[in-house]
Scaffold this active site. Sequence first.
Site, PDB file in Angstrom:
ATOM      1  N   GLY A  17       0.845  -1.209   0.000  1.00  0.00           N
ATOM      2  CA  GLY A  17       0.000   0.000   0.000  1.00  0.00           C
ATOM      3  C   GLY A  17       0.870   1.245   0.000  1.00  0.00           C
ATOM      4  O   GLY A  17       0.480   2.296   0.505  1.00  0.00           O
ATOM      5  N   ALA A  18       2.063   1.117  -0.598  1.00  0.00           N
ATOM      6  CA  ALA A  18       3.074   2.179  -0.497  1.00  0.00           C
ATOM      7  C   ALA A  18       2.693   3.457  -1.230  1.00  0.00           C
ATOM      8  O   ALA A  18       3.265   4.514  -0.966  1.00  0.00           O
ATOM      9  CB  ALA A  18       4.411   1.670  -1.025  1.00  0.00           C
ATOM     10  N   LEU A  22      -2.188   6.845   3.469  1.00  0.00           N
ATOM     11  CA  LEU A  22      -1.551   6.745   4.790  1.00  0.00           C
ATOM     12  C   LEU A  22      -0.024   6.662   4.649  1.00  0.00           C
ATOM     13  O   LEU A  22       0.723   7.276   5.422  1.00  0.00           O
ATOM     14  CB  LEU A  22      -2.077   5.513   5.541  1.00  0.00           C
ATOM     15  CG  LEU A  22      -1.570   5.408   6.970  1.00  0.00           C
ATOM     16  CD1 LEU A  22      -2.249   6.444   7.855  1.00  0.00           C
ATOM     17  CD2 LEU A  22      -1.827   4.012   7.536  1.00  0.00           C
ATOM     18  N   ALA A  23       0.418   5.898   3.663  1.00  0.00           N
ATOM     19  CA  ALA A  23       1.863   5.767   3.455  1.00  0.00           C
ATOM     20  C   ALA A  23       2.471   7.130   3.145  1.00  0.00           C
ATOM     21  O   ALA A  23       3.513   7.507   3.692  1.00  0.00           O
ATOM     22  CB  ALA A  23       2.141   4.783   2.319  1.00  0.00           C
ATOM     23  N   ARG A  24       1.800   7.873   2.273  1.00  0.00           N
ATOM     24  CA  ARG A  24       2.335   9.182   1.866  1.00  0.00           C
ATOM     25  C   ARG A  24       2.280  10.213   2.990  1.00  0.00           C
ATOM     26  O   ARG A  24       3.199  10.979   3.202  1.00  0.00           O
ATOM     27  CB  ARG A  24       1.541   9.715   0.671  1.00  0.00           C
ATOM     28  CG  ARG A  24       1.847   9.018  -0.637  1.00  0.00           C
ATOM     29  CD  ARG A  24       0.873   9.417  -1.734  1.00  0.00           C
ATOM     30  NE  ARG A  24       0.644  10.866  -1.795  1.00  0.00           N
ATOM     31  CZ  ARG A  24       1.539  11.749  -2.227  1.00  0.00           C
ATOM     32  NH1 ARG A  24       2.727  11.340  -2.621  1.00  0.00           N
ATOM     33  NH2 ARG A  24       1.260  13.030  -2.261  1.00  0.00           N
ATOM     34  N   LYS A 148      -5.259  -0.320  11.041  1.00  0.00           N
ATOM     35  CA  LYS A 148      -6.683  -0.355  11.323  1.00  0.00           C
ATOM     36  C   LYS A 148      -7.465  -0.006  10.056  1.00  0.00           C
ATOM     37  O   LYS A 148      -6.909   0.669   9.211  1.00  0.00           O
ATOM     38  CB  LYS A 148      -6.991   0.557  12.497  1.00  0.00           C
ATOM     39  CG  LYS A 148      -7.487   1.965  12.156  1.00  0.00           C
ATOM     40  CD  LYS A 148      -7.915   2.695  13.386  1.00  0.00           C
ATOM     41  CE  LYS A 148      -9.354   3.092  13.315  1.00  0.00           C
ATOM     42  NZ  LYS A 148      -9.645   4.255  12.487  1.00  0.00           N
ATOM     43  N   LYS A 182       1.097   7.977  20.517  1.00  0.00           N
ATOM     44  CA  LYS A 182       1.137   9.407  20.864  1.00  0.00           C
ATOM     45  C   LYS A 182       1.869   9.574  22.182  1.00  0.00           C
ATOM     46  O   LYS A 182       1.658   8.812  23.125  1.00  0.00           O
ATOM     47  CB  LYS A 182      -0.286   9.971  20.964  1.00  0.00           C
ATOM     48  CG  LYS A 182      -0.982  10.086  19.612  1.00  0.00           C
ATOM     49  CD  LYS A 182      -2.290  10.802  19.737  1.00  0.00           C
ATOM     50  CE  LYS A 182      -3.089  10.719  18.453  1.00  0.00           C
ATOM     51  NZ  LYS A 182      -2.757  11.732  17.457  1.00  0.00           N
ATOM     52  N   ASP A 235     -15.028   3.754  13.907  1.00  0.00           N
ATOM     53  CA  ASP A 235     -13.816   4.433  13.461  1.00  0.00           C
ATOM     54  C   ASP A 235     -12.953   4.911  14.638  1.00  0.00           C
ATOM     55  O   ASP A 235     -11.730   4.910  14.548  1.00  0.00           O
ATOM     56  CB  ASP A 235     -14.209   5.629  12.579  1.00  0.00           C
ATOM     57  CG  ASP A 235     -13.011   6.350  11.990  1.00  0.00           C
ATOM     58  OD1 ASP A 235     -12.141   5.664  11.416  1.00  0.00           O
ATOM     59  OD2 ASP A 235     -12.924   7.587  12.111  1.00  0.00           O
ATOM     60  N   HIS A 240      -9.488   3.861  19.309  1.00  0.00           N
ATOM     61  CA  HIS A 240      -8.712   4.923  19.953  1.00  0.00           C
ATOM     62  C   HIS A 240      -9.250   5.286  21.347  1.00  0.00           C
ATOM     63  O   HIS A 240      -8.502   5.360  22.318  1.00  0.00           O
ATOM     64  CB  HIS A 240      -8.682   6.185  19.095  1.00  0.00           C
ATOM     65  CG  HIS A 240      -8.165   5.955  17.700  1.00  0.00           C
ATOM     66  ND1 HIS A 240      -7.180   5.049  17.412  1.00  0.00           N
ATOM     67  CD2 HIS A 240      -8.494   6.522  16.515  1.00  0.00           C
ATOM     68  CE1 HIS A 240      -6.927   5.081  16.105  1.00  0.00           C
ATOM     69  NE2 HIS A 240      -7.718   5.960  15.550  1.00  0.00           N
TER      70      HIS A 240
HETATM   71  C1  BG6 Z   1      -8.078   7.603  12.407  1.00  0.00           C
HETATM   72  C2  BG6 Z   1      -9.522   7.723  12.003  1.00  0.00           C
HETATM   73  O1  BG6 Z   1      -7.829   6.333  12.923  1.00  0.00           O
HETATM   74  O2  BG6 Z   1      -7.784   8.583  13.388  1.00  0.00           O
HETATM   75  C3  BG6 Z   1      -9.808   9.106  11.474  1.00  0.00           C
HETATM   76  O3  BG6 Z   1      -9.824   6.759  11.002  1.00  0.00           O
HETATM   77  C4  BG6 Z   1      -9.371  10.166  12.465  1.00  0.00           C
HETATM   78  O4  BG6 Z   1     -11.189   9.258  11.162  1.00  0.00           O
HETATM   79  C5  BG6 Z   1      -7.949   9.918  12.937  1.00  0.00           C
HETATM   80  O5  BG6 Z   1      -9.466  11.422  11.821  1.00  0.00           O
HETATM   81  C6  BG6 Z   1      -7.598  10.850  14.088  1.00  0.00           C
HETATM   82  O6  BG6 Z   1      -6.237  10.754  14.369  1.00  0.00           O
HETATM   83  P1  BG6 Z   1      -5.438  11.987  15.008  1.00  0.00           P
HETATM   84  O7  BG6 Z   1      -4.077  11.424  15.264  1.00  0.00           O
HETATM   85  O8  BG6 Z   1      -5.459  13.085  13.994  1.00  0.00           O
HETATM   86  O9  BG6 Z   1      -6.178  12.353  16.251  1.00  0.00           O
END
Ligand code: BG6
Length: 482
Positions: A17-18, A22-24, A148, A182, A235, A240
């Site tokens: 998926g390079a 997300l990769a970029r 994810k 983080k 999501d 998270h």
């Molecule tokens: C991602 C979600 O996992 O995390 C996104 O799919 C969301 O919808 C993002 O915007 C938030 O990440 P961060 O690091 O910007 O808080």
Amino acid sequence: MVSRVIPVQPFDLVLFGATGDLARRKILPALFHRFQIGQFDSNCRIIGSSRSDLTAEAFRSQTADAIREFGQDVETKAEEIAGFTALLDYVAVDARGENGWDAIHGKLREDAIRAFYLSVGPALFPDIARRLSETGIATPESRIVLEKPFGHDLASARGLNAALREHFEEQQIYRIDHYLGKETVQNLMALRFANSLFEPLWNSSHIDHVQITVAESIGIEGREEYYDKSGAMRDMVQNHLMQLLCLTAMEPPAHFAPNAVRDEKVKVIEALRPVAQASIARGQYRGKNGDGYRDHAGNPASRTESYIALKVEVANWRWAGTPFYLRTGKRLRERVSEIAVYFRDPPHNIFEGSGPIHGNVLVIRLQPDEGITLKTTIKDPGPGGMRLTGANLDMTFADELPESGRPQDAYERLIMDVIRGNQTLFMRGDEVEAAWAWADPIIAGWQDTGEAPQPYDSGSAGPDDSLLLIHRDGRRWRSIGT
Ligand code: BG6
């Protein structure tokens, strides 16, 4: 300043998926920054891979562009980018067919750590894992990294885990939840377990409630295909916010070691009570001139929530009677992520008539401005007798610890942990399944009733229902922005 960078061993990282977003945006710039500070050198290789037919040269040049566009705002010399892109190679691969696998195999070295990063949709995880194993590309020491979403519900997550375990041992599997990378999320563990001040108070006798907020100002633009099938619960909450909840609520592990930490997190998830629909508020942002959620989703009848608030109870000895209020949403007033721990008021106020006691609140700020604030009550300085006022003990890490340098992106730490073979900040298979087992009935609840989420204005603090959710209990949300 003495360098705190500990170089990692030589590695070959294959990034599937390079050429993806997300990769970029994240993965390649994160790797670049760790190269830039000398955590690895020309003895390491990054082999990009995707369906697209691309020369290695084109991939290098795309990556250089991505670093310039999405890399951190730090001084970057052209020769640093050139040094990094010299480590890159590219192989077009057919994830479900024969093409490309021999070429990848041919590029890997016997004596380097092998890591396979699957920055692709979960539907491809089983096929790629099988190919890696059947072709002998993956060795028993190799690591496989999964982005994810890890499944869509419990059944699909179980299916993925089973498919992966046919070819990889659990200690080779790195399931990413970038929130764990983080800095402040890790700091939460340091704060709780490396200080003696907080832990004796960290229970329902002293804590009234906890608020966990992940508010975003961005919408879903460009991600509608994925998001409209997921919504905020899948999501953000299942992963998270769940991780933030676990780290706040878990018992102290005996060691800061992968399974010791993850065992404690699983116990928290397993202690969660089912959430009644009355303890949930769902919202969907609206906006003028085609700028609402349904416009962005391209689905005028969408019932997907872009906001959710829930009251969650951890039914164990430590937390019985202390609710955790979670909320997350898109297109809110400001981007704020924080954990706010509300302590109970003192049992008796000796200062009656001197103004209210401003209850202690410990706020752990994830973003922006990572730091910690403790809200306290003090005497209003100066004449006028004994008058109470609220004041903050405030620490912004960037001010307090300027030598720690630029903020680290979560992916930097996580990718280096993969190479080091440290799984502490990655989700274990049973942990992901437990989180889905908790989330599934909640989602099924609103799917059964077919109820649409409540609209809220873009740029607001969310739907009215979420205010009611907490007001009913005689509490208030912290404000999102001003
Ligand atoms: C991602 C979600 O996992 O995390 C996104 O799919 C969301 O919808 C993002 O915007 C938030 O990440 P961060 O690091 O910007 O808080």
